[in-house]
Write a protein that holds these residues in place. Structure first.
Motif, PDB file in Angstrom:
ATOM      1  N   ARG A 106       0.860  -1.195   0.000  1.00 51.36           N
ATOM      2  CA  ARG A 106       0.000   0.000   0.000  1.00 51.36           C
ATOM      3  C   ARG A 106       0.889   1.235   0.000  1.00 51.36           C
ATOM      4  O   ARG A 106       2.085   1.180   0.278  1.00 51.36           O
ATOM      5  CB  ARG A 106      -0.895   0.048   1.255  1.00 51.36           C
ATOM      6  N   HIS A 107       0.251   2.371  -0.252  1.00 47.80           N
ATOM      7  CA  HIS A 107       0.903   3.668  -0.128  1.00 47.80           C
ATOM      8  C   HIS A 107       0.559   4.183   1.266  1.00 47.80           C
ATOM      9  O   HIS A 107      -0.606   4.453   1.565  1.00 47.80           O
ATOM     10  CB  HIS A 107       0.433   4.623  -1.228  1.00 47.80           C
ATOM     11  N   LEU A 108       1.546   4.267   2.143  1.00 49.77           N
ATOM     12  CA  LEU A 108       1.292   4.565   3.552  1.00 49.77           C
ATOM     13  C   LEU A 108       0.665   5.929   3.779  1.00 49.77           C
ATOM     14  O   LEU A 108      -0.033   6.133   4.771  1.00 49.77           O
ATOM     15  CB  LEU A 108       2.575   4.419   4.366  1.00 49.77           C
ATOM     16  N   ASN A 109       0.878   6.882   2.865  1.00 51.99           N
ATOM     17  CA  ASN A 109       0.225   8.180   2.996  1.00 51.99           C
ATOM     18  C   ASN A 109      -1.293   8.047   2.935  1.00 51.99           C
ATOM     19  O   ASN A 109      -2.012   8.885   3.479  1.00 51.99           O
ATOM     20  CB  ASN A 109       0.703   9.136   1.907  1.00 51.99           C
ATOM     21  N   ASP A 110      -1.779   6.993   2.289  1.00 51.73           N
ATOM     22  CA  ASP A 110      -3.224   6.743   2.211  1.00 51.73           C
ATOM     23  C   ASP A 110      -3.731   5.960   3.413  1.00 51.73           C
ATOM     24  O   ASP A 110      -4.939   5.870   3.626  1.00 51.73           O
ATOM     25  CB  ASP A 110      -3.567   5.958   0.939  1.00 51.73           C
ATOM     26  N   VAL A 111      -2.827   5.368   4.203  1.00 51.08           N
ATOM     27  CA  VAL A 111      -3.193   4.480   5.313  1.00 51.08           C
ATOM     28  C   VAL A 111      -3.025   5.162   6.666  1.00 51.08           C
ATOM     29  O   VAL A 111      -3.860   5.008   7.553  1.00 51.08           O
ATOM     30  CB  VAL A 111      -2.343   3.190   5.262  1.00 51.08           C
ATOM     31  N   MET A 112      -1.950   5.906   6.823  1.00 49.73           N
ATOM     32  CA  MET A 112      -1.605   6.516   8.112  1.00 49.73           C
ATOM     33  C   MET A 112      -2.219   7.906   8.242  1.00 49.73           C
ATOM     34  O   MET A 112      -2.376   8.605   7.251  1.00 49.73           O
ATOM     35  CB  MET A 112      -0.083   6.658   8.237  1.00 49.73           C
ATOM     36  N   THR A 113      -2.504   8.278   9.481  1.00 54.15           N
ATOM     37  CA  THR A 113      -2.819   9.679   9.756  1.00 54.15           C
ATOM     38  C   THR A 113      -1.531  10.308  10.275  1.00 54.15           C
ATOM     39  O   THR A 113      -0.850   9.729  11.111  1.00 54.15           O
ATOM     40  CB  THR A 113      -3.945   9.808  10.802  1.00 54.15           C
TER      41      THR A 113
ATOM     42  N   GLU B   3       8.789   6.130  13.265  1.00 60.66           N
ATOM     43  CA  GLU B   3       8.414   6.459  14.642  1.00 60.66           C
ATOM     44  C   GLU B   3       6.896   6.443  14.812  1.00 60.66           C
ATOM     45  O   GLU B   3       6.381   5.859  15.776  1.00 60.66           O
ATOM     46  CB  GLU B   3       8.959   7.846  15.027  1.00 60.66           C
ATOM     47  N   ASN B   4       6.177   7.080  13.888  1.00 60.36           N
ATOM     48  CA  ASN B   4       4.708   7.098  13.972  1.00 60.36           C
ATOM     49  C   ASN B   4       4.116   5.712  13.762  1.00 60.36           C
ATOM     50  O   ASN B   4       3.118   5.359  14.395  1.00 60.36           O
ATOM     51  CB  ASN B   4       4.120   8.086  12.964  1.00 60.36           C
ATOM     52  N   MET B   5       4.734   4.925  12.885  1.00 61.83           N
ATOM     53  CA  MET B   5       4.235   3.562  12.685  1.00 61.83           C
ATOM     54  C   MET B   5       4.452   2.715  13.927  1.00 61.83           C
ATOM     55  O   MET B   5       3.593   1.912  14.298  1.00 61.83           O
ATOM     56  CB  MET B   5       4.886   2.931  11.454  1.00 61.83           C
ATOM     57  N   ALA B   6       5.602   2.884  14.605  1.00 59.92           N
ATOM     58  CA  ALA B   6       5.852   2.131  15.834  1.00 59.92           C
ATOM     59  C   ALA B   6       4.776   2.439  16.872  1.00 59.92           C
ATOM     60  O   ALA B   6       4.243   1.526  17.517  1.00 59.92           O
ATOM     61  CB  ALA B   6       7.244   2.445  16.373  1.00 59.92           C
ATOM     62  N   LYS B   7       4.419   3.699  17.018  1.00 61.78           N
ATOM     63  CA  LYS B   7       3.372   4.084  17.977  1.00 61.78           C
ATOM     64  C   LYS B   7       2.019   3.539  17.537  1.00 61.78           C
ATOM     65  O   LYS B   7       1.243   3.028  18.356  1.00 61.78           O
ATOM     66  CB  LYS B   7       3.324   5.608  18.108  1.00 61.78           C
ATOM     67  N   HIS B   8       1.727   3.612  16.249  1.00 61.29           N
ATOM     68  CA  HIS B   8       0.465   3.089  15.726  1.00 61.29           C
ATOM     69  C   HIS B   8       0.330   1.591  16.025  1.00 61.29           C
ATOM     70  O   HIS B   8      -0.694   1.135  16.550  1.00 61.29           O
ATOM     71  CB  HIS B   8       0.369   3.335  14.221  1.00 61.29           C
TER      72      HIS B   8
END
Length: 117
Positions: free
Chosen positions: A70-77, A83-88
């Motif tokens: 996937r394109h993470l900009n479309d998945v993550m806020t 770092e943000n993915m680790a917290k997510h």
């Protein structure tokens, strides 16, 4: 304290558009990510586990269904940084497994980000 961890893999693209245009991470690019979830307990359960590794399969399903290819900009806020993915992923795991103590995310073999409260 007993501590276990399990590793999960996925591939995805992202772009850190908030960075200057000449920054390499501002360009569209991809990584082969590694996510490591860590669980800890002072006592083992009746089966002798912190938690049975099979019980962590929902994380694999979640990663495969939502993040892989996937394109993470479309998945993550927010910025799709490690770092943000680790917290997510920590928040997602902690909501399911109270023994969760940390999550690490790698974008490259030499880089890791960790969230540990």
């Amino acid at each position: 304290m007993f501590r276990i961890s399990k590793e999960f893999h996925f591939s995805a693209s992202h772009q850190l558009t908030h960075l200057p245009a000449d920054h390499q991470c501002a360009r569209l690019h991809g990584h082969n990510y590694i996510v490591v979830v860590e669980l800890s307990a002072a006592e083992l359960n009746s089966d002798g586990f912190v938690r049975d590794y099979l019980e962590l399969k929902p994380l694999k399903t979640y990663i495969d269904d939502v993040f892989d290819h996937r394109h993470l900009n479309d998945v993550m806020t927010g910025p799709s940084t490690a770092e943000n993915m680790a917290k997510h992923f920590y928040d997602w795991c902690k909501a399911r497994w109270p023994e969760t103590t940390a999550v690490k995310v790698s974008e490259t073999p030499k880089t890791w980000a960790e969230y540990r409260p």
